[in-house]
Motif scaffolding. Structure first.
Motif, short mmCIF file in Angstrom:
data_model
loop_
_atom_site.label_atom_id
_atom_site.label_comp_id
_atom_site.label_asym_id
_atom_site.label_seq_id
_atom_site.Cartn_x
_atom_site.Cartn_y
_atom_site.Cartn_z
N ARG A 160 1.05 -1.64 0.31
CA ARG A 160 -0.13 -0.45 -0.04
C ARG A 160 0.46 1.18 -0.15
N VAL A 161 0.22 2.69 -0.51
CA VAL A 161 1.11 3.32 -1.00
C VAL A 161 0.12 4.41 0.21
N VAL A 162 0.34 5.25 0.91
CA VAL A 162 -0.28 6.61 1.78
C VAL A 162 0.18 7.93 0.79
N VAL A 163 0.21 8.60 0.06
CA VAL A 163 0.08 9.94 -0.10
C VAL A 163 -1.00 11.14 0.35
N GLY A 164 0.05 12.39 0.63
CA GLY A 164 -0.43 13.89 1.29
C GLY A 164 -1.38 14.15 -0.55
N GLY A 165 -2.05 15.26 0.38
CA GLY A 165 -2.89 16.23 -1.14
C GLY A 165 -3.95 16.94 -0.28
N THR B 47 -3.70 5.03 -1.71
CA THR B 47 -4.75 5.92 -0.22
C THR B 47 -3.71 7.33 -0.30
N PHE B 48 -4.97 8.11 -0.61
CA PHE B 48 -4.63 9.97 -0.64
C PHE B 48 -5.13 10.14 0.14
N VAL B 49 -4.66 10.94 1.53
CA VAL B 49 -4.85 11.47 2.68
C VAL B 49 -4.98 13.43 2.68
#
Length: 155
Positions: A113-118, A145-147
């Motif tokens: 899983r990859v988690v990135v912010g935006g 997952t986009f946070v």
């Protein structure tokens, strides 16, 4: 699908969302007993600026992107939260284009899983997340997952 490795990618715009990023990755990693790879990707200019701010010698063989990343305030803030939650992690740093380098890191660490912010976008901007997030979402070898920050105003 079991989660063993989660890549949490942070960058220059993530200082205001460290709580949300840490909370998201802890919610996923802790129950799965997964390891978080906490990664900071720098462009060459960003890397040089951070070296200068940290008063590190750019010419030294001792200075590596992993060390620079581990000393960055955004990484340290997230590390504290991961430590408090008892989540295992490794810190990685790399230099390159944000989107493609995050995808390369995800592939290299065999991330599940990859988690990135935006940031929140206007209705028009919602069609395109932003160049980094969009590239990661479209090219990642695993789910993303986009946070975004809580309470963020729309552009």
């Amino acid at each position: 699908m079991t989660l063993q490795t989660i890549l949490l990618a942070v960058g220059p715009g993530d200082a205001d969302r460290t709580d949300e990023l840490a909370e998201t990755v802890i919610e996923v990693a802790a129950p799965a007993d997964a390891t978080v790879v906490l990664a900071h990707v720098f462009t060459q200019d960003e890397y040089n600026e951070v070296l200068e701010n940290l008063e590190m010698d750019a010419e030294s063989d001792q200075v590596r992107p992993d060390e620079v990343a581990s000393r960055h305030s955004t990484i340290r803030d997230i590390q504290r939260e991961l430590d408090e939650a008892g989540v295992d992690y490794d810190v990685r740093g790399d230099i390159g284009d944000h989107g493609s380098t995050i995808v390369e890191l995800a592939t290299g660490v065999a991330a599940d899983r990859v988690v990135v912010g935006g940031r929140r976008r206007s209705p028009t901007g919602k069609a395109v997340f932003g160049s980094t997030a969009q590239e990661v979402l479209l090219s990642s070898p695993c789910p993303v997952t986009f946070v975004r920050s809580a309470g963020e105003d729309e552009d």
